[in-house]
Enzyme design. Structure first.
Site, PDB file in Angstrom:
ATOM      1  CB  SER A 151      -7.402   0.439   6.249  1.00  0.00           C
ATOM      2  OG  SER A 151      -9.011   1.819   6.136  1.00  0.00           O
ATOM      3  CB  SER A 183      -7.858   3.466   3.214  1.00  0.00           C
ATOM      4  OG  SER A 183      -7.136   2.992   4.190  1.00  0.00           O
ATOM      5  CE  LYS A 188      -3.720   1.916   2.871  1.00  0.00           C
ATOM      6  NZ  LYS A 188      -5.006   1.628   4.266  1.00  0.00           N
TER       7      LYS A 188
END
Length: 599
Positions: free
Chosen positions: A172, A148, A71
């Site tokens: 997330s 996210s 990420k």
């Protein structure tokens, strides 16, 4: 430095040193074009190569031959960490060090192939990014992927990598795992290093990971948690959070029933306990009362006030710490933010420190209470999300209720610091369904092992229930055969062979799925076997088919009373009295419940 899998002399490659144990090589533009379909998961391709394998008899690296994605919230030396926003990327220099978790994974033998998209500033669970686009959910293309850590989840779900890492502050990792139909693990707070990632809210931040199978999920966990392999210790208590399941729009037969049946098959005589988690927390976390006033305008049932209060405490703490971390940058840069994100950032900047000490007290009490409840051998079961992933382009205002219910579920592990794993459990309406297991803080290895044992049976049970549901709709309508099966069930019931009775009533339902009596009779057999959840589900179906089925109301009231749903049970018994005012069973139940509810 370790050799690249591509020629170092290629004019299209840049060599970047600095990881220490491995080289970092930007992939050529040609290779980027070769990856024509990445589902919008990646923002940048690169390679971090592992060290050479040790010579025998030393065992090879545990993550050998596995690829992973990162990420874009984790630092990699020489690269700008984008944090999901171009203004952030524009105003920050390349990282001077690589995040600890990335180093551990490369040292463990895995190869990183790139950085993945994320929601702006990690401040959403939808997976939508107005600047870079929304990664495509591979298993439900018309739905959001969840965020996210959207790109990481999509990369795993699409089979582009073996595993990926993300962060989980409010949900997330868990939400995108649920939406994309893959495994997602949020470790105990503080169990995995967060050095080298952009902070969102340190009191809640964790570094989690995704995988498609539990073998890889465990391998990654053992590397990141720095845990040795040991013998598996079976859970001795399985706690079903009934009030959390009631927040879900997924039918019980596709969620709760799948969980219970899988657990019964997976573990040797586990003690399955049904409870209302919200009531338990309300009684044992005194500081939640300070947030009770914020619940009154909520749209969740009032009985869930403790879950709402816990969510509110988490949200306030998250906002304040986000403000502490990023207020100066936001005020100086005035970044362009997408819908929803801008509102949340604005709300965060308006928070004041008055109640933060109380939020931290809630967090500490929640950790103590959940740890005591779960001990060293308990697992809490609940839905990961309150329903299927929302459709793409759903207006932010229409997602408000979904978000509220989602955070009621997510705040349990979020505020207590417990570890949580999200497991795919089949589909409903062509969308993934996910269940979560939660274990006490520090029991990460125990939870990974439990998930490894339960997951295959969970998949089989979900497939079995889906197949049975399909067969009910395709079996030829045979009312005579249905009645014959029902009579066999009645005989078995009288002989107290309740398992045989359930099988016979199920056969009757296959031949005629529109007869309320068959469901009501099967509920009676379930009650005789103390299977109250299944009994309630059958009664609900019977009442849907025949609102005047008094036996179904009586049996559902009985099941709900045993499950602790006293108000709902009271309503069922009162409805039975409406249908038959002289019914003694219903009258006695109403009197009994009056003492519980009002005296």
């Amino acid at each position: 430095m370790f050799q690249s899998s591509k020629s170092m002399s290629s004019a299209n490659l840049w060599v970047l040193l600095g990881l220490g144990i491995a080289g970092i090589i930007l992939l050529s533009r040609r290779r980027m074009k070769e990856v024509s379909k990445d589902f919008g998961a990646f923002i940048q391709y690169l390679e971090l190569l592992p060290p050479p394998q040790p010579a025998p008899p030393i065992a090879p690296h545990p993550l050998s031959n596995l690829t992973f994605a990162v990420k874009d919230i984790f630092d990699i030396e020489g690269y700008v960490t984008g944090f999901g926003n171009p203004d952030w990327a524009r105003t920050h220099e390349p990282a001077t060090q690589t995040a600890t978790v990335v180093k551990l994974l490369v040292q463990g033998g895995a190869t990183c192939i790139g950085k993945t998209h994320m929601d702006e500033l990690a401040y959403s669970i939808n997976g939508v990014n107005k600047h870079y686009g929304t990664p495509v959910n591979p298993v439900a293309t018309s739905r959001v992927p969840g965020g996210s850590s959207s790109g990481s989840a999509v990369a795993v779900a699409a089979g582009l990598v073996d595993f990926a890492i993300g962060t989980d502050t409010g949900g997330s990792v868990r939400i995108p795992a649920a939406f994309c139909g893959i495994l997602g693990f949020r470790p105990s707070h503080g169990a995995v290093s967060t050095v080298g990632l952009v902070p969102m809210a340190q009191s809640l931040d964790t570094a989690g990971w995704f995988a498609r199978d539990t073998t890889i999920l465990r391998k990654v966990g053992h590397v990141l948690l720095q845990l040795p392999y040991t013998d598996f210790k079976q859970p001795r208590r399985i706690i079903i959070s009934d009030d959390c399941f009631r927040l879900s729009t997924v039918p019980k037969e596709r969620s709760l029933d799948v969980a219970v049946k899988s657990i019964e098959k997976a573990f040797l005589r586990p003690a399955i306990v049904h409870m209302k988690l919200g009531d338990y927390m309300a009684s044992n976390i005194p500081s939640l009362k300070a947030f009770k006033g914020e619940v009154e305008n909520g749209k969740v049932e009032p009985e869930n006030y403790a879950l709402i209060a816990l969510k509110n405490a988490l949200r306030l703490l998250q906002r304040f710490e986000f403000k502490t971390n990023h207020e100066e940058w936001i005020n100086n840069v005035k970044p362009d933010l997408g819908p929803g994100i801008a509102d949340r950032v604005s709300a965060a900047l308006q928070t004041t420190p008055e109640q933060i000490s109380l939020c931290l007290k809630v967090r500490d009490e929640a950790r103590m209470v959940l740890n005591e409840l779960l001990a060293n051998d308990g697992v809490l079961v609940m839905p990961t999300a309150p329903g299927p992933p929302p459709k793409l382009r759903t207006r932010e205002t229409l997602l408000a209720d979904f978000r509220e219910n989602a955070f009621c579920l997510l705040s349990v592990a979020g505020m207590s610091g417990c570890c949580q794993v999200s497991l795919p459990a089949g589909k409903h309406d062509e969308c993934p369904v996910a269940l979560s297991l939660i274990a006490r803080t520090g029991s990460d290895r125990f939870l990974l092992d439990t998930a490894n044992t339960l997951y295959p049976l969970l998949q089989k049970e979900a497939e079995s229930i889906a197949s049975a549901s399909s067969s009910i709709s395709t079996v030829t309508y045979k009312p005579e055969a249905a009645e014959a099966a029902k009579e066999k069930g009645n005989i078995a019931f009288k002989n107290m062979d309740y398992k045989a009775a359930i099988d016979c009533y199920s056969e009757a339902i296959q031949f005629d799925g529109k007869n309320a009596t068959y469901y009501s009779n099967r509920a009676a057999a379930h009650l005789a076997m103390y299977s109250f959840t299944q009994a309630e589900a059958d009664c609900c179906k019977a009442i849907d088919l025949d609102r005047k089925n008094i036996k179904a109301h009586l049996r559902r009231g009985t099941a709900r009373e045993f499950l602790g749903y006293y108000r709902e049970a009271d309503e069922d018994f009162k409805q039975a009295l409406v249908l038959e005012p002289t019914n003694k069973t219903a009258g006695e139940a109403v009197k009994r419940l009056r003492k519980v509810l009002y005296e």
